[in-house]
Design a protein around this motif. Sequence first.
Motif, PDB file in Angstrom:
ATOM      1  N   ALA A 193       0.730  -1.649   0.220  1.00 32.21           N
ATOM      2  CA  ALA A 193       0.314  -0.169   0.100  1.00 32.21           C
ATOM      3  C   ALA A 193       0.549   1.338   0.207  1.00 32.21           C
ATOM      4  N   ARG A 194       2.231   1.316   0.843  1.00 27.16           N
ATOM      5  CA  ARG A 194       2.519   2.554   0.960  1.00 27.16           C
ATOM      6  C   ARG A 194       3.210   3.012  -0.352  1.00 27.16           C
ATOM      7  N   ALA A 195       4.017   1.213  -0.722  1.00 24.86           N
ATOM      8  CA  ALA A 195       4.790   1.549  -2.263  1.00 24.86           C
ATOM      9  C   ALA A 195       4.020   2.039  -3.375  1.00 24.86           C
ATOM     10  N   ALA A 196       2.516   1.791  -3.190  1.00 27.50           N
ATOM     11  CA  ALA A 196       2.088   2.060  -4.461  1.00 27.50           C
ATOM     12  C   ALA A 196       1.652   4.174  -4.638  1.00 27.50           C
ATOM     13  N   ASP A 197       0.959   3.935  -3.219  1.00 26.32           N
ATOM     14  CA  ASP A 197       0.990   5.762  -2.835  1.00 26.32           C
ATOM     15  C   ASP A 197       1.694   6.145  -3.151  1.00 26.32           C
ATOM     16  N   GLN A 198       3.520   5.625  -2.640  1.00 27.40           N
ATOM     17  CA  GLN A 198       4.151   6.986  -2.938  1.00 27.40           C
ATOM     18  C   GLN A 198       4.363   6.823  -5.109  1.00 27.40           C
ATOM     19  N   ARG A 199       3.629   6.068  -5.480  1.00 25.17           N
ATOM     20  CA  ARG A 199       3.643   5.773  -6.729  1.00 25.17           C
ATOM     21  C   ARG A 199       2.604   6.630  -7.712  1.00 25.17           C
ATOM     22  N   GLY A 200       1.063   7.191  -6.462  1.00 22.60           N
ATOM     23  CA  GLY A 200       0.720   8.165  -6.884  1.00 22.60           C
ATOM     24  C   GLY A 200      -0.840   7.583  -7.110  1.00 22.60           C
ATOM     25  N   VAL A 201      -0.862   5.700  -6.960  1.00 22.07           N
ATOM     26  CA  VAL A 201      -2.461   4.779  -6.839  1.00 22.07           C
ATOM     27  C   VAL A 201      -2.767   5.599  -5.426  1.00 22.07           C
ATOM     28  N   ASP A 202      -3.808   6.073  -5.525  1.00 16.80           N
ATOM     29  CA  ASP A 202      -5.464   6.224  -4.480  1.00 16.80           C
ATOM     30  C   ASP A 202      -5.871   4.951  -3.560  1.00 16.80           C
ATOM     31  N   LEU A 203      -5.277   5.163  -2.662  1.00 22.57           N
ATOM     32  CA  LEU A 203      -6.229   3.902  -1.580  1.00 22.57           C
ATOM     33  C   LEU A 203      -7.680   4.641  -0.562  1.00 22.57           C
ATOM     34  N   ILE A 204      -8.913   4.160  -1.580  1.00 28.74           N
ATOM     35  CA  ILE A 204      -9.631   4.549  -1.142  1.00 28.74           C
ATOM     36  C   ILE A 204     -10.512   3.315  -0.252  1.00 28.74           C
ATOM     37  N   GLN A 205     -10.089   4.095   1.162  1.00 28.90           N
ATOM     38  CA  GLN A 205     -11.065   2.707   1.979  1.00 28.90           C
ATOM     39  C   GLN A 205     -12.597   3.380   2.054  1.00 28.90           C
ATOM     40  N   ASN A 206     -12.941   2.617   2.966  1.00 32.21           N
ATOM     41  CA  ASN A 206     -14.620   2.661   3.745  1.00 32.21           C
ATOM     42  C   ASN A 206     -15.334   2.986   1.935  1.00 32.21           C
ATOM     43  N   CYS A 207     -15.381   2.226   0.942  1.00 31.37           N
ATOM     44  CA  CYS A 207     -15.544   2.229  -0.318  1.00 31.37           C
ATOM     45  C   CYS A 207     -16.560   1.165  -0.774  1.00 31.37           C
ATOM     46  N   GLU A 208     -16.807   0.827  -0.350  1.00 36.38           N
ATOM     47  CA  GLU A 208     -17.898  -0.611  -1.734  1.00 36.38           C
ATOM     48  C   GLU A 208     -18.191  -0.480  -2.764  1.00 36.38           C
ATOM     49  N   VAL A 209     -17.607  -1.429  -3.277  1.00 32.93           N
ATOM     50  CA  VAL A 209     -19.041  -1.493  -4.633  1.00 32.93           C
ATOM     51  C   VAL A 209     -20.330  -2.065  -4.337  1.00 32.93           C
ATOM     52  N   THR A 210     -21.058  -1.407  -5.155  1.00 33.60           N
ATOM     53  CA  THR A 210     -22.298  -2.009  -4.716  1.00 33.60           C
ATOM     54  C   THR A 210     -22.637  -2.404  -6.412  1.00 33.60           C
ATOM     55  N   GLY A 211     -21.526  -1.589  -8.028  1.00 27.82           N
ATOM     56  CA  GLY A 211     -22.454  -1.609  -8.713  1.00 27.82           C
ATOM     57  C   GLY A 211     -21.572  -1.620 -10.213  1.00 27.82           C
ATOM     58  N   ILE A 212     -21.388  -2.493 -11.668  1.00 26.23           N
ATOM     59  CA  ILE A 212     -20.467  -2.747 -12.169  1.00 26.23           C
ATOM     60  C   ILE A 212     -20.762  -2.131 -13.279  1.00 26.23           C
ATOM     61  N   ARG A 213     -20.488  -0.865 -13.960  1.00 24.88           N
ATOM     62  CA  ARG A 213     -21.270  -0.367 -14.809  1.00 24.88           C
ATOM     63  C   ARG A 213     -21.353  -0.882 -16.603  1.00 24.88           C
ATOM     64  N   VAL A 214     -21.955  -1.489 -17.076  1.00 26.69           N
ATOM     65  CA  VAL A 214     -21.382  -1.828 -18.069  1.00 26.69           C
ATOM     66  C   VAL A 214     -22.351  -1.576 -19.535  1.00 26.69           C
ATOM     67  N   GLU A 215     -21.603  -0.910 -20.761  1.00 20.05           N
ATOM     68  CA  GLU A 215     -22.521  -0.274 -21.730  1.00 20.05           C
ATOM     69  C   GLU A 215     -21.462  -1.234 -22.705  1.00 20.05           C
ATOM     70  N   GLY A 216     -22.948  -1.068 -23.976  1.00 19.92           N
ATOM     71  CA  GLY A 216     -22.234  -1.904 -24.932  1.00 19.92           C
ATOM     72  C   GLY A 216     -21.169  -3.301 -25.113  1.00 19.92           C
ATOM     73  N   GLY A 217     -21.615  -3.567 -23.417  1.00 15.90           N
ATOM     74  CA  GLY A 217     -20.074  -5.149 -23.478  1.00 15.90           C
ATOM     75  C   GLY A 217     -18.966  -4.726 -22.611  1.00 15.90           C
ATOM     76  N   ARG A 218     -19.087  -2.960 -22.442  1.00 15.48           N
ATOM     77  CA  ARG A 218     -17.540  -3.056 -22.173  1.00 15.48           C
ATOM     78  C   ARG A 218     -17.833  -2.207 -20.703  1.00 15.48           C
ATOM     79  N   ALA A 219     -17.177  -2.581 -19.865  1.00 19.11           N
ATOM     80  CA  ALA A 219     -16.994  -2.060 -18.524  1.00 19.11           C
ATOM     81  C   ALA A 219     -16.858  -0.823 -18.780  1.00 19.11           C
ATOM     82  N   VAL A 220     -17.508   0.364 -17.841  1.00 12.42           N
ATOM     83  CA  VAL A 220     -16.344   1.380 -17.863  1.00 12.42           C
ATOM     84  C   VAL A 220     -16.870   1.813 -16.645  1.00 12.42           C
ATOM     85  N   GLY A 221     -16.905   1.736 -15.565  1.00  9.92           N
ATOM     86  CA  GLY A 221     -17.203   1.597 -13.735  1.00  9.92           C
ATOM     87  C   GLY A 221     -17.473   1.287 -13.230  1.00  9.92           C
TER      88      GLY A 221
END
Lengths: 419, 93
Positions: A193-221
């Motif tokens: 976590a520390r190493a990834a964070d130092q390269r600019g990766v955002d670590l977002i805690q307490n953030c449960e995924v409740t859905g995966i948006r798929v548009e035209g057969g492609r996951a977009v978010g």
Amino acid sequence: MAKTRYSIVQVLAQAFRGQRGWAPVWRDAEPKAQYDVIIVGGGGHGLATAWYLASQHGITNVAVVEKGYLGSGNVGRNTTIIRSNYLLPGNVPFYEHSLKLWEGLEQDINYNAMVSQRGVLNLCHSDAQRDAYARRGNAMRLHGVDAELLDRDAVRRMYPFFDYDSARFPIVGGLLQPRGGSVRHDAVAWGYARAADQRGVDLIQNCEVTGIRVEGGRAVGVETGRGFIGAGKIGLACAGNSSRVAAMAGLRLPIESHVLQAFVSEGLKPFFDGVVTYGAGHFYVSQSDKGGLVFGGDIDGYNSYAQRGNLPVVEDVCESGMALMPGMGRLRVLRQWGGIMDMSMDGSPIIDRTPVDGLYLNAGWCYGGFKATPASGWCFAHLIARDEPHEVAKALRLDRFAQGYPIDERGAGAQPNLH
Amino acid sequence: MRIICPLCGERGAEEFVYHGDATVRRPHPDSSAETWNAYVHLRDNPAGRHSELWYHAAGCHAWLVVERDVRTHEIFAVTLAQDVALARRPVTA
């Protein structure tokens, strides 16, 4: 934030400042509207994936979204064992790659994960089992992995306190992998976590995924408790809950979720040098650096999303321990806990693309996920970055079940609770 | 966890052997490879109410269909698998 590089100079300087100068190890990031890659799951595998995406592929516009806190799942619930003593061609190169990454991990991420190559010894209790271990050892050596077949006297010199003359299950020898050992598991999550964070990766805690948006057969978010987050690519690394999350994109996986328990005894002076597995029952034990025996056994054996186990398996594990090491009966168990495993239909993991474009799957780790953490992250990052499987993970396909190429180490068939 | 066997009464779960999801149905032998793959390998694996097969190995040897919440281990219903199979057999008279 300041990018502190840990070193002996840092430690000494802090000692004179009363340890008051340490900065938070990672940022508490707010989700942005769009990322190149979102990793779902802030455990060992997800954090390792983020680190290797940034360090090996230069992809730093990455978020790791985690429903609880980082490392709140199985990376902190295992028995901390690392090894690569596998038999089948699809598995050995992958786990050996992982062991090699463990060997250089601390220098790579500048974090003390207490990697300790104290040796993993699998005991055998019959001639047939010794033959099977000779075969496994030969398969390992053909893949360039270290393996030594020990006789009874050699095992006795290492562990004089085992019950060698049990009438039912005498110890006749063992297969030793000297490069196997243990790692402090929480530090693996924190270090990545520390190493990834130092390269600019955002670590977002307490953030449960409740859905995966798929548009035209492609996951977009992903839809989350903190709003929609867009992504060019999405990687799922949420073993234990893989079926639930994949179902959000309409996928049905060859996985059942099962609970596995682990145990720690009260602290003792150092007496147990390595990691040992009992061959006549499912039991594995080592001694932590704090002195407690860390041990575990079988999964409970039925579908479960409850992170706690049942008493029959506690009894079974302790009976196996007593059969191996009768002196263990003097010990008190300090703690016991459970984690939820992705039990796949052949006992082997999945690192692959999915039928949904832009959605990648890292799942099915059964109860062997911890040792695989570095290679899992390495190969998953490779897959996401280049859209093609890494050489050592190309057998870990999602469609291997439909195609008839399962990797069934135990030969148990499509029955998850037998793997 | 304790399971109330319709024949033996309430018993500890250690008397039973687990066989997984009771909702998957064996397809017709002529079914497609995809159908067979789904039957053998794919599972809903819900985090909640789950219908599952248990075998009373250390008791009456009956196969049971147990309705259980896999998050809490609360058991809602236990039925003989034979009765479940008979109830869903098509009427041919």
